[in-house]
Enzyme design. Structure first.
Site, PDB file in Angstrom:
ATOM      1  N   THR A  83       0.858  -1.175   0.000  1.00 41.39           N
ATOM      2  CA  THR A  83       0.000   0.000   0.000  1.00 41.39           C
ATOM      3  C   THR A  83       0.894   1.226   0.000  1.00 41.39           C
ATOM      4  O   THR A  83       1.959   1.203   0.621  1.00 41.39           O
ATOM      5  CB  THR A  83      -0.904   0.035   1.246  1.00 41.39           C
ATOM      6  OG1 THR A  83      -1.383   1.362   1.476  1.00 41.39           O
ATOM      7  CG2 THR A  83      -0.165  -0.401   2.495  1.00 41.39           C
ATOM      8  N   CYS A 196      -1.229   5.138  -5.697  1.00 40.01           N
ATOM      9  CA  CYS A 196      -2.155   4.316  -4.912  1.00 40.01           C
ATOM     10  C   CYS A 196      -2.277   3.020  -5.686  1.00 40.01           C
ATOM     11  O   CYS A 196      -2.499   3.039  -6.907  1.00 40.01           O
ATOM     12  CB  CYS A 196      -3.515   4.990  -4.769  1.00 40.01           C
ATOM     13  SG  CYS A 196      -4.746   3.956  -3.932  1.00 40.01           S
TER      14      CYS A 196
END
Length: 241
Positions: A83, A196
């Site tokens: 992430t 992202c």
């Protein structure tokens, strides 16, 4: 082949991408029936998301550090945090383990520099665009980082949390992201970081007029090089810890 520790689930949609890319790249490098030797610990994203919304990054860091220790105990030779946003607690994670930690910002910065670019746009969650943990990592490599204006940041963040983490990919949102990138390019961005993991589900190189730097794919490529001890891979003692 070393064992790659994957700390994922934030969201599981992006972890699926990590797992697929890891195995594809190992297969492509080694051929035959080869696949990645890895361990995946997937968290309950609802818990992490509540801590994000509350701004309780310390608690989130403690949770992820404990999970990283579990990966180490299970036999991981090094750890990836799957992430971008939660790299804001990378220091907490690295301080909790004794094996190397492969930082997503380093592989991204290396790719941008190798492309000869110096001014880069950054897309991601609101946390990634507004907090310094990734932008500063890129700036430390000599890059100028541009983030979207407030309204565009709100749009990018909303699409991630209301659509992409739920597996929803809409053409309307792709067009909106393209417009955001166009505005960054008008401000001088020579390329754009897809900062992202879920954004890579929505847009790719053919969707925007400048080079894209997909952090997931770049992170995976660095992990495979390290796991296979390929030439150009950072040896364990120089992987960020």
């Amino acid at each position: 082949m070393e064992t790659i520790g994957l700390l994922g689930g934030m969201s599981w949609e992006s972890s699926t991408l990590y797992y697929r890319l890891l195995n594809e790249q190992v297969r492509d490098r080694l051929g035959g029936f080869h696949s990645a030797r890895c361990i995946l610990l997937s968290v309950d994203f609802a818990v992490i998301e509540r801590l994000q919304a509350a701004g309780d990054w310390a608690a989130a860091g403690e949770l992820l550090a404990a999970d990283a220790r579990a990966l180490q105990a299970a036999g991981a030779d090094f750890v990836l945090l799957c992430t971008n946003t939660m790299h804001t607690v990378a220091d907490a994670v690295t301080s909790g383990i004794d094996v190397p930690f492969l930082h997503i910002g380093d592989s991204t910065a290396e790719a941008i520099s190798a492309a000869g670019l110096s001014r880069i746009g950054l897309l991601g969650t609101r946390y990634t665009m507004e907090q310094p943990f990734l932008a500063d990592r890129l700036a430390a490599a000599g890059l100028e980082v541009l983030v979207p204006e407030q309204a565009d940041r709100d749009l990018v963040h909303r699409v991630i949390y209301e659509e992409l983490v739920l597996g929803v990919v809409r053409g309307e949102s792709r067009r909106a992201y393209q417009e955001v990138v166009d505005r960054l390019v008008a401000r001088g961005a020579q390329g754009v970081v897809l900062g992202c993991t879920e954004i890579e589900l929505l847009i790719g190189p053919g969707d925007v007029p400048v080079a894209t730097f997909p952090t997931t794919a770049l992170h995976v490529a660095a992990a495979v090089r390290a796991a296979l001890a390929e030439e150009g891979a950072a040896p364990p003692h120089t992987i960020d810890r």
